[in-house]
Design an enzyme around this catalytic site. Structure first.
Site, PDB file in Angstrom:
ATOM      1  N   ALA A 107       3.307   6.193 -11.322  1.00 37.61           N
ATOM      2  CA  ALA A 107       3.458   5.631  -9.915  1.00 37.61           C
ATOM      3  C   ALA A 107       4.888   5.493  -9.282  1.00 37.61           C
ATOM      4  O   ALA A 107       4.931   6.196  -8.151  1.00 37.61           O
ATOM      5  CB  ALA A 107       3.109   4.128  -9.893  1.00 37.61           C
ATOM      6  N   ARG A 110      -2.331  11.323  -3.866  1.00 36.07           N
ATOM      7  CA  ARG A 110      -3.047  10.288  -5.057  1.00 36.07           C
ATOM      8  C   ARG A 110      -3.510   9.106  -4.410  1.00 36.07           C
ATOM      9  O   ARG A 110      -2.621   8.513  -3.742  1.00 36.07           O
ATOM     10  CB  ARG A 110      -2.373  10.227  -6.307  1.00 36.07           C
ATOM     11  CG  ARG A 110      -2.206  11.483  -7.073  1.00 36.07           C
ATOM     12  CD  ARG A 110      -1.633  11.303  -8.407  1.00 36.07           C
ATOM     13  NE  ARG A 110      -2.818  11.048  -9.424  1.00 36.07           N
ATOM     14  CZ  ARG A 110      -2.516  10.582 -10.645  1.00 36.07           C
ATOM     15  NH1 ARG A 110      -1.191  10.537 -11.272  1.00 36.07           N
ATOM     16  NH2 ARG A 110      -3.437  10.005 -11.544  1.00 36.07           N
ATOM     17  N   GLN A 127      -1.698  11.090 -21.877  1.00 35.43           N
ATOM     18  CA  GLN A 127      -0.071  11.113 -21.612  1.00 35.43           C
ATOM     19  C   GLN A 127       0.645  10.162 -22.469  1.00 35.43           C
ATOM     20  O   GLN A 127       1.807  10.123 -22.855  1.00 35.43           O
ATOM     21  CB  GLN A 127      -0.140   9.915 -20.511  1.00 35.43           C
ATOM     22  CG  GLN A 127      -0.341  10.692 -19.168  1.00 35.43           C
ATOM     23  CD  GLN A 127      -1.907  10.730 -18.692  1.00 35.43           C
ATOM     24  OE1 GLN A 127      -2.742  10.430 -19.600  1.00 35.43           O
ATOM     25  NE2 GLN A 127      -2.224  10.798 -17.562  1.00 35.43           N
ATOM     26  N   ASP A 180      -0.098   0.819 -11.437  1.00 34.51           N
ATOM     27  CA  ASP A 180       0.088   1.528 -10.276  1.00 34.51           C
ATOM     28  C   ASP A 180      -0.352   1.030  -9.010  1.00 34.51           C
ATOM     29  O   ASP A 180       0.399   1.351  -7.969  1.00 34.51           O
ATOM     30  CB  ASP A 180      -1.363   2.684 -10.497  1.00 34.51           C
ATOM     31  CG  ASP A 180      -0.676   3.733 -11.607  1.00 34.51           C
ATOM     32  OD1 ASP A 180      -1.083   3.483 -12.727  1.00 34.51           O
ATOM     33  OD2 ASP A 180      -0.407   4.989 -11.146  1.00 34.51           O
ATOM     34  N   ASN A 202      -4.194   0.373 -13.516  1.00 34.36           N
ATOM     35  CA  ASN A 202      -3.312   1.139 -14.402  1.00 34.36           C
ATOM     36  C   ASN A 202      -4.371   2.221 -15.286  1.00 34.36           C
ATOM     37  O   ASN A 202      -5.360   2.096 -15.057  1.00 34.36           O
ATOM     38  CB  ASN A 202      -2.587   0.226 -15.568  1.00 34.36           C
ATOM     39  CG  ASN A 202      -1.525   0.957 -16.343  1.00 34.36           C
ATOM     40  OD1 ASN A 202      -0.770   1.690 -15.663  1.00 34.36           O
ATOM     41  ND2 ASN A 202      -1.514   0.991 -17.631  1.00 34.36           N
TER      42      ASN A 202
END
Ligand code: MRU
Length: 327
Positions: free
Chosen positions: A51, A86, A181, A222, A232
């Site tokens: 983010a 996004r 991730q 986020d 998130n």
């Protein structure tokens, strides 16, 4: 734009450079970003992610465009395009709003956004590190580290600060399906920092909690709504439910640029849906593999929303708060 240096985003030799996170941990390839359109594609494709970092990257791409002589109309159009790259991380929108409010000094504003983000991470780390006791096992989900910010990270920054002050700790990193991730990025960062860690598949957290191996959970965000609900990476909500069941404190770590006071609660947070291929298989420096029948139906939200009731506390740059503070 002056020379700027962070783990995954640099301005060097007059060029804006992005570490291609899709290729990690196998390859460390720096991509040149020569336009807002190129930055928009990199954000969409997750070459740059996290983010705070997408906000910083978008601001710098816009600053470079201004420096190259773009007209006010072209700059506004570019900001709108970057903003829409996004939908969930509000840092991106906050960065674009701040840039558009500073049309006559875009370069200085982008440089400020970059250095402020690094400074915010330091403060988060300082404000959160005391939550980790000597000997703690700490779980994190996704990547909220140097690859997600212009500094030491949010959730990982807290862990890093506790570790660098001599706290003995062990990090459990959820691999974080579907895009991994946790495995590709968090384990890579922890290895570089030499922080003891264990990579687990997402479905292994419960058994570790039941076995008493996890004392705290730290995650990034986020977007945090006014009431403390937050979005998130997909899977965060499940971790919060597990932590509640096992009586394990669950902390959210985020700078003020992640808070959306215009959003009353989690129901107002837009959640990005991504391509089915991400669930049907995996792609990376190793190539592409598929393990599902071609065309099979999938569900692929990039984020989930965790209700505030499951959060034990918020580590913000302004301090530590057991409940979400009002504006
Ligand atoms: O889709 P990603 O990899 O950009 O998602 C990132 C996350 O969910 C992070 O936890 C969040 O952005 C916080 S990073 C400091």
């Amino acid at each position: 734009v002056k020379p700027l240096d962070s783990f995954a985003l640099k301005h060097s030799g007059g060029e804006l450079l992005v570490l291609d996170q899709r290729q990690l941990p196998d390859l460390e390839i720096w991509l040149r970003c020569d336009s807002p359109a190129a930055m928009t594609t990199m954000i969409k494709d997750l070459a740059i992610r996290g983010a705070p970092l997408i906000g910083v990257g978008a601001a710098l791409a816009l600053a470079k465009f201004a420096e190259a002589g773009a007209s006010p109309t072209a700059l506004q159009q570019a900001a709108a395009m970057l903003r829409a790259a996004r939908p969930t991380a509000v840092n991106l929108m906050a960065a674009m709003d701040r840039m558009l409010a500073a049309m006559d000094h875009l370069v200085a504003t982008a440089e400020e956004i970059f250095s402020e983000d690094a400074a915010l991470c330091e403060r988060l780390g300082d404000n959160g590190q005391q939550l980790i006791a000597d000997g703690d096992g700490v779980l994190t989900h996704c990547n909220a580290g140097q690859l997600a910010t212009a500094g030491i990270g949010t959730a990982l920054g807290v862990i890093y600060k506790a570790f660098s002050r001599g706290r003995r700790l062990h990090v459990f990193a959820d691999e974080t399906r579907p895009l991994l991730q946790g495995a590709r990025l968090t384990a890579y960062e922890l290895q570089k920092w030499e922080i003891p860690h264990t990579l687990i598949c997402d479905n292994m957290a419960a058994v570790l909690m039941a076995a008493g191996r996890i004392q705290k959970v730290f995650v990034g965000a986020d977007r945090i709504a006014r009431n403390g609900d937050f979005a998130n990476k997909i899977g965060t909500y499940g971790v919060a439910v597990l932590a509640k069941h096992h009586g394990i404190p669950f902390y959210v770590v985020a700078p003020h640029t992640t808070i959306d006071f215009a959003c009353a609660d989690g129901a107002g947070i837009p959640v990005e849906q991504r391509d089915a291929e991400e669930v049907r298989g995996a792609a990376g420096a190793f190539g592409k593999v598929s393990w599902a029948p071609p065309g099979c139906d999938t569900f692929n939200p990039a984020f989930d929303v965790t209700p505030a009731a499951l959060v034990s506390g918020y580590v913000l740059d302004s301090g530590f708060f057991p409940v979400m503070p009002s504006a």
